[in-house]
Design a protein around this motif. Structure first.
Motif, short mmCIF file in Angstrom:
data_model
loop_
_atom_site.label_atom_id
_atom_site.label_comp_id
_atom_site.label_asym_id
_atom_site.label_seq_id
_atom_site.Cartn_x
_atom_site.Cartn_y
_atom_site.Cartn_z
N GLY A 195 39.33 37.59 49.41
CA GLY A 195 37.89 37.35 49.17
C GLY A 195 37.51 37.21 47.64
N ASN A 196 38.45 37.47 46.64
CA ASN A 196 38.09 37.33 45.42
C ASN A 196 38.27 35.56 44.87
OD1 ASN A 196 39.96 40.14 44.05
ND2 ASN A 196 37.90 39.83 44.59
N PHE A 197 36.99 35.39 44.07
CA PHE A 197 37.14 33.94 43.52
C PHE A 197 37.87 33.90 42.21
CE2 PHE A 197 33.57 33.97 46.46
CZ PHE A 197 33.54 32.83 47.04
N ILE A 198 38.62 32.95 41.92
CA ILE A 198 39.24 32.84 40.79
C ILE A 198 38.97 31.24 40.29
CG2 ILE A 198 41.17 34.34 41.39
CD1 ILE A 198 42.88 31.80 42.24
N ARG A 199 39.49 31.26 38.97
CA ARG A 199 39.38 30.06 38.16
C ARG A 199 40.74 29.76 37.51
NH1 ARG A 199 35.13 32.78 35.85
NH2 ARG A 199 36.34 32.39 33.91
N GLN A 200 40.83 28.41 37.17
CA GLN A 200 42.17 28.00 36.77
C GLN A 200 42.23 28.41 35.05
OE1 GLN A 200 42.71 23.69 37.18
NE2 GLN A 200 44.78 23.90 36.33
N ASP A 201 40.99 28.64 34.62
CA ASP A 201 40.89 28.69 33.21
C ASP A 201 40.66 30.38 33.01
OD1 ASP A 201 38.53 28.98 34.26
OD2 ASP A 201 37.46 28.01 32.48
N MET A 202 40.93 31.28 34.13
CA MET A 202 40.65 32.59 33.74
C MET A 202 41.63 33.15 32.95
SD MET A 202 41.73 34.01 37.51
CE MET A 202 41.36 35.60 37.19
N GLY A 203 41.60 34.39 32.06
CA GLY A 203 42.44 34.68 31.23
C GLY A 203 43.34 35.89 31.95
N GLU A 204 43.03 36.24 32.84
CA GLU A 204 43.70 37.54 33.48
C GLU A 204 44.71 36.66 34.45
OE1 GLU A 204 41.66 40.50 35.07
OE2 GLU A 204 41.26 41.56 33.03
N ASN A 205 46.09 37.25 34.73
CA ASN A 205 46.94 36.76 35.43
C ASN A 205 46.59 37.42 36.85
OD1 ASN A 205 47.83 39.25 33.97
ND2 ASN A 205 49.39 39.30 35.33
N LEU A 206 47.29 36.99 38.03
CA LEU A 206 46.88 37.48 39.39
C LEU A 206 48.09 38.53 39.65
CD1 LEU A 206 46.27 34.09 41.21
CD2 LEU A 206 44.69 35.50 40.09
N PHE A 207 49.28 38.26 39.33
CA PHE A 207 50.33 39.25 39.57
C PHE A 207 51.39 39.35 38.58
CE2 PHE A 207 49.17 37.11 43.68
CZ PHE A 207 48.93 38.31 44.38
#
Length: 364
Positions: A195-207
């Protein structure tokens, strides 16, 4: 025979039997304790060792940054399925999450349009080639048709490259793509859920994925102890989870600057963790060994038995010849204890099940 004679005979017989029983009891030796095969023991030898002027540092277990992979999103979108949880073991190529992306859906729409343009350009090229060979069309028209066809192929290839970069080979025309693990390892960080929305330019890693078979321990060295710490010095690491287990390693990196917050120098120890006992963020104590020129008799620390404020070891000669020896401890450094007296070099001591043997010897 009168009754007095019979009484005398009976009295003599009783005294004889009584004396015989006493003699047999006296001749029966005290049964000694003999070590049986059902009680396994470990034997170690008393040695003369260089005294370690060791220091103890506080630290914590961390990832080996050389074997860690941080995974970031390739395209913006929404997590529609998260397939792993923190601590899960994963294999290379395993799907970690599925993302639905408008950008990916747009790329597939562009790809469909490019394929239609290719089909049109191909028909035009075939027509111009036929006309040119029949002498009806000029070479210029035929060349322009070929160039136009090549442009449409290049446009499709560009869109496919973008899709491959942004989604890998796990995208669908519906706009979904999968994030997969590039290595075998364990999920040590997870920052997203379904359900989370993510952006390509987000600073944090997913895993974050690490194999955890080799970990780092970062320890703090205060100013007074800096001369005792150098690269290559042997250390032993213990943790709250395994207080009696020592992990051996060496200092492989010493920082050149002090932490301005606590005025401590950071050192790094690389440890083998093939049994996966050490976990990131565990508190650790690091025992740094510094050998002096002085020598002393040393015994394994695990051989010691504490009783009424005194320390003992079991000296082993054979399964039927063991004795309790009180030792005067000089100092204990990790898995070695230095003693002033009680045992001599070359004697053997029991280091496993020694408390059971101690109790049996006391009860003799």
């Amino acid at each position: 025979m009168n009754r007095f004679s019979i009484a005398g005979i009976l009295t003599g017989f009783v005294l004889f039997v009584s004396c015989k029983e006493k003699k047999e009891q006296k001749d029966d030796p005290v049964k000694k304790f003999v070590l049986s095969s059902t009680m396994p023991v470990t034997i170690d030898t008393v040695k003369t060792c260089n005294i370690d002027n060791a220091i103890t540092l506080s630290g914590e277990v961390s990832f080996n940054e050389n074997s860690v992979v941080k995974i970031f999103p390739r395209s913006s979108g929404q997590i529609i399925e998260s397939k792993v949880t923190l601590g899960d073991k994963v294999q290379a190529g395993q799907v970690l999450a599925v993302i639905k992306s408008a950008d990916v859906a747009g790329n597939y729409a562009d790809l469909s349009s490019a394929e239609a343009d290719i089909a049109i350009a191909k028909r035009q090229l075939d027509n111009q080639e036929s006309l040119y060979k029949s002498g009806i069309s000029s070479e210029k028209d035929y060349t322009e048709a070929k160039q136009n066809y090549q442009k449409t192929l290049a446009a499709k290839q560009k869109i496919e490259s973008v899709l491959n970069i942004n989604t890998g080979s796990n995208a669908t025309s519906g706009g979904t793509y999968s994030i997969t693990s590039p290595i075998n390892g364990y999920i040590v960080e997870k920052r997203v859920n379904t359900g989370n929305f993510i952006r390509q330019d987000m600073g944090e890693n997913l895993f974050t994925i690490s194999n955890l078979k080799n970990v780092w321990v970062w320890a703090n060295v205060f100013e007074a102890d800096i001369p005792k710490v150098k690269e290559g010095v042997s250390v032993q690491v213990t943790t709250l989870a395994y207080p009696n287990k020592y992990f051996s390693g060496k200092i492989d990196k010493v920082s050149e600057v002090l932490d301005p917050a606590n005025k401590a120098l950071r050192v790094r120890i690389s440890l083998d963790n093939s049994e996966l006992l050490l976990k990131p963020e565990m508190f650790a104590q690091v025992l740094v060994s510094n050998q002096l020129d002085q020598k002393a008799i040393c015994v394994p620390t695990k051989a010691l038995i504490s009783q009424n404020g005194k320390e003992y070891v079991i000296v082993y000669n054979s399964n039927s010849d063991m004795k309790i020896a009180e030792v005067d401890i000089l100092k204990t450094t990790g898995d070695k204890t230095y003693v002033n007296s009680g045992v001599t070099e070359g004697q053997r001591v029991i280091t496993q099940n020694q408390l059971l043997v101690f109790q049996q010897l006391l009860s003799q």
